[in-house]
Design a protein around this motif. Structure first.
Motif, mmCIF file in Angstrom:
data_model
loop_
_atom_site.group_PDB
_atom_site.id
_atom_site.type_symbol
_atom_site.label_atom_id
_atom_site.label_comp_id
_atom_site.label_asym_id
_atom_site.label_seq_id
_atom_site.Cartn_x
_atom_site.Cartn_y
_atom_site.Cartn_z
ATOM 1 N N ASP A 143 -5.299 4.296 -15.915
ATOM 2 C CA ASP A 143 -6.156 4.863 -14.856
ATOM 3 C C ASP A 143 -7.648 4.633 -15.049
ATOM 4 O OD1 ASP A 143 -4.358 5.642 -13.026
ATOM 5 O OD2 ASP A 143 -4.415 7.784 -13.498
ATOM 6 N N GLY A 194 -9.010 1.892 -14.679
ATOM 7 C CA GLY A 194 -9.398 0.925 -13.655
ATOM 8 C C GLY A 194 -9.212 -0.506 -14.101
ATOM 9 N N LYS A 195 -8.319 -0.685 -15.063
ATOM 10 C CA LYS A 195 -8.067 -2.038 -15.567
ATOM 11 C C LYS A 195 -7.540 -2.961 -14.467
ATOM 12 C CE LYS A 195 -4.414 -2.452 -18.084
ATOM 13 N NZ LYS A 195 -3.467 -3.361 -17.460
ATOM 14 N N THR A 196 -6.545 -2.494 -13.722
ATOM 15 C CA THR A 196 -5.941 -3.338 -12.685
ATOM 16 C C THR A 196 -6.950 -3.629 -11.575
ATOM 17 O OG1 THR A 196 -3.891 -2.197 -13.186
ATOM 18 C CG2 THR A 196 -3.869 -3.606 -11.256
ATOM 19 N N THR A 197 -7.678 -2.601 -11.164
ATOM 20 C CA THR A 197 -8.682 -2.780 -10.106
ATOM 21 C C THR A 197 -9.739 -3.781 -10.560
ATOM 22 O OG1 THR A 197 -8.337 -0.483 -9.493
ATOM 23 C CG2 THR A 197 -10.309 -1.524 -8.628
ATOM 24 N N ASP A 252 -3.597 0.920 -5.199
ATOM 25 C CA ASP A 252 -3.025 2.114 -4.595
ATOM 26 C C ASP A 252 -1.863 1.771 -3.650
ATOM 27 O OD1 ASP A 252 -4.841 3.674 -6.045
ATOM 28 O OD2 ASP A 252 -6.395 3.234 -4.590
ATOM 29 N N ASP A 307 -19.445 4.760 -9.830
ATOM 30 C CA ASP A 307 -19.670 5.355 -8.508
ATOM 31 C C ASP A 307 -19.088 6.757 -8.387
ATOM 32 O OD1 ASP A 307 -17.114 3.888 -8.739
ATOM 33 O OD2 ASP A 307 -16.740 4.743 -6.759
ATOM 34 N N SER A 331 -18.524 -0.897 -11.170
ATOM 35 C CA SER A 331 -17.446 -0.225 -10.476
ATOM 36 C C SER A 331 -16.501 -1.281 -9.940
ATOM 37 C CB SER A 331 -17.995 0.614 -9.312
ATOM 38 O OG SER A 331 -16.934 0.929 -8.434
HETATM 39 P P1 GDP Z 1 -5.324 1.114 -14.566
HETATM 40 O O1 GDP Z 1 -4.216 2.087 -14.794
HETATM 41 O O2 GDP Z 1 -6.324 1.166 -15.690
HETATM 42 O O3 GDP Z 1 -4.878 -0.258 -14.236
HETATM 43 O O4 GDP Z 1 -6.165 1.702 -13.319
HETATM 44 P P2 GDP Z 1 -6.157 1.267 -11.781
HETATM 45 O O5 GDP Z 1 -6.922 0.028 -11.590
HETATM 46 O O6 GDP Z 1 -4.746 1.316 -11.287
HETATM 47 O O7 GDP Z 1 -7.028 2.435 -11.148
HETATM 48 C C1 GDP Z 1 -6.628 3.795 -11.203
HETATM 49 C C2 GDP Z 1 -7.218 4.549 -10.012
HETATM 50 O O8 GDP Z 1 -8.642 4.559 -10.108
HETATM 51 C C3 GDP Z 1 -6.894 3.890 -8.675
HETATM 52 O O9 GDP Z 1 -6.677 4.903 -7.721
HETATM 53 C C4 GDP Z 1 -8.158 3.107 -8.331
HETATM 54 O O10 GDP Z 1 -8.362 2.954 -6.942
HETATM 55 C C5 GDP Z 1 -9.231 3.973 -8.959
HETATM 56 N N1 GDP Z 1 -10.402 3.181 -9.398
HETATM 57 C C6 GDP Z 1 -10.393 2.068 -10.194
HETATM 58 N N2 GDP Z 1 -11.636 1.615 -10.383
HETATM 59 C C7 GDP Z 1 -12.471 2.448 -9.712
HETATM 60 C C8 GDP Z 1 -13.889 2.508 -9.530
HETATM 61 O O11 GDP Z 1 -14.666 1.687 -10.038
HETATM 62 N N3 GDP Z 1 -14.353 3.546 -8.756
HETATM 63 C C9 GDP Z 1 -13.539 4.461 -8.187
HETATM 64 N N4 GDP Z 1 -14.108 5.437 -7.461
HETATM 65 N N5 GDP Z 1 -12.199 4.433 -8.337
HETATM 66 C C10 GDP Z 1 -11.663 3.443 -9.082
#
Ligand code: GDP
Length: 429
Positions: free
Chosen positions: A22, A24-27, A46, A140, A277
């Protein structure tokens, strides 16, 4: 048509993005690919349609379970992005990917700072001596705090910086914490080496970068961080690249500063820290630049070690196409047209139609064709004519080989080190 990339190994980055779930690795990964033009459409984590989460089970569960490798081009470099799972249950997968990557970006949540699993992946990266950078994401989000996140990294991950390395910002956020915060809303970043501000037009997914002078109200903070960066760099500057300029109060040459950042990042003395972000597309371009500028190529990494499977004598293989071939199968994935095996080539050259020896199973395998797997479905599987040391290739149709196996030349057998799972069980906060 089979294509030969004509590799310049100094321009290859085998990169992993690692993080607590969570963070934000994937994002962030998605936006790296999109920004670099490796894919034309952004998936959404999402909605479960991101590129590195391509396994149907991963998509259904919304987490990245298995590692995959996606190559893309940036600034004349080939970046092989090796996806690593972000969930504590899959620590063994993280370990496997850490063995095949050369450098990593560790993503932290700018609001939550260091979390339990960030400590686990950080220690794993220490164990494999992986040079890394830090990306403080989610700047952000309301309550995001760059300084506090940096402090939590220092106190929890590098309490003895002389031994464990020092996190040092090179790119800081302009404002943070979202509009509800009393501080300036997060809008861009400051490059502390160029001493310029960068603003990103979110309307075009951050593709338009406006470079500007640093806003008056951010100058003091930027100057302070810049001095800290120079303090850290001059502590290890044997070639006197910038120290005398700094002592004489002159502006050090940015090219020399970058060279020193790279040398010290490779030596594990510093961890360059950037902010941004992933979701708001801010700071992605500086992150891509930093990957090519500061993280190692396969040639910068020490030789891989293994044993002669018969004599059990230790063997080392340099990342050199002239050495005998050896590689590690770090992922095998089911595919309707034949299972795909991802192989990190450590030495020599892998060629189509070669017979590869699997010393662990004592069998020979037929390697018919070699591929690179692209993020953009329009390119998909690209056939290549060779996989030289440092490359990551995909092979279809091996019979007896499984994840973790070594492949090598029959005349020059080597069994690469087994993967250890010492930290596989760690509680999650
Ligand atoms: P991972 O588990 O590390 O791969 O995390 P995800 O990329 O799946 O992100 C987890 C949640 O955080 C998702 O709901 C994303 O939309 C949100 N998210 C990721 N990066 C950001 C960011 O830079 N800003 C905000 N506000 N939300 C983010």
């Amino acid at each position: 048509m089979a294509k030969d990339k004509g590799f310049d190994l100094t321009r290859v980055r085998n990169l992993g993005v690692i993080a607590h779930i969570d963070a934000g690795k994937t994002t962030t990964t998605e936006h790296l690919l999109y920004y670099a033009g490796a894919k034309h459409k952004l998936g959404g984590v999402d909605e479960g349609t991101t590129e590195t989460d391509y396994d149907p089970e991963e998509q259904a569960r919304g987490i990245t379970i298995y590692s995959a490798c996606v190559p893309f081009e940036w600034a004349g470099h080939t970046i092989n992005l090796i996806d690593t799972p972000g969930h504590v249950d899959f620590t063994a997968e993280v370990e496997r990917s850490l063995r095949v990557l050369d450098g990593a970006v560790v993503v932290f949540d700018g609001q939550k700072g260091v979390e339990a699993q960030s400590e686990t992946v950080w220690r794993q990266a220490n164990r494999y001596g992986v040079p890394r950078m830090v990306f403080v994401n989610k700047m952000d989000v309301v309550g995001a705090n760059f300084a506090q996140t940096l402090q939590s990294i220092r106190s929890r991950l590098t309490p003895n910086p002389d031994e464990q390395g020092r996190p040092v910002p090179i790119v800081i956020p302009i404002g943070s914490g979202g509009p509800a915060d009393s501080r300036t809303p997060f809008s861009g970043v400051i490059d502390l080496i160029a001493m310029k501000a960068k603003f990103f037009d979110a309307g075009d997914y951050g593709k338009t970068v406006r470079v500007a002078d640093i806003p008056e109200e951010n100058l003091d903070e930027a100057q302070e961080y810049r001095e800290k960066l120079f303090d850290a760099l001059t502590a290890h500057d044997p070639e006197d690249l910038i120290t005398s300029a700094v002592l004489e109060g002159q502006e050090p040459d940015p090219v020399k500063v970058r060279r020193l950042v790279r040398e010290q990042c490779l030596a594990g003395k510093i961890y360059p820290v950037l902010a941004g972000s992933g979701r708001e597309h801010i700071g992605i371009q500086p992150l891509l630049d930093a990957v090519t500028l500061y993280l190692p190529s396969p040639l910068d990494r020490p030789p891989v070690t293994g044993t002669d499977p018969k004599g059990k004598k230790e063997q080392k293989r340099k990342p050199d196409p002239k050495e005998p071939f050896c590689g590690l199968v770090f992922k095998a994935s089911w595919h309707p047209n034949g299972n795909r095996f991802f192989i990190r080539v450590y030495s020599g050259v892998m060629k189509p139609n070669m017979r590869a020896y699997n010393p662990g199973k004592d069998v020979k395998e037929n390697v018919a064709k070699l591929f690179h797997v692209h993020a953009d479905p329009a390119r998909g599987l690209e056939e290549v004519e060779s996989g030289p040391a440092g490359d990551i290739v995909c092979v279809v149709g091996l019979k007896d080989t499984v994840t973790g196996d070594t492949l090598c030349e029959t005349a020059h057998p080597i069994l690469l080190e087994a993967i250890t799972f010492a930290e596989a069980v760690v509680s999650q906060s």
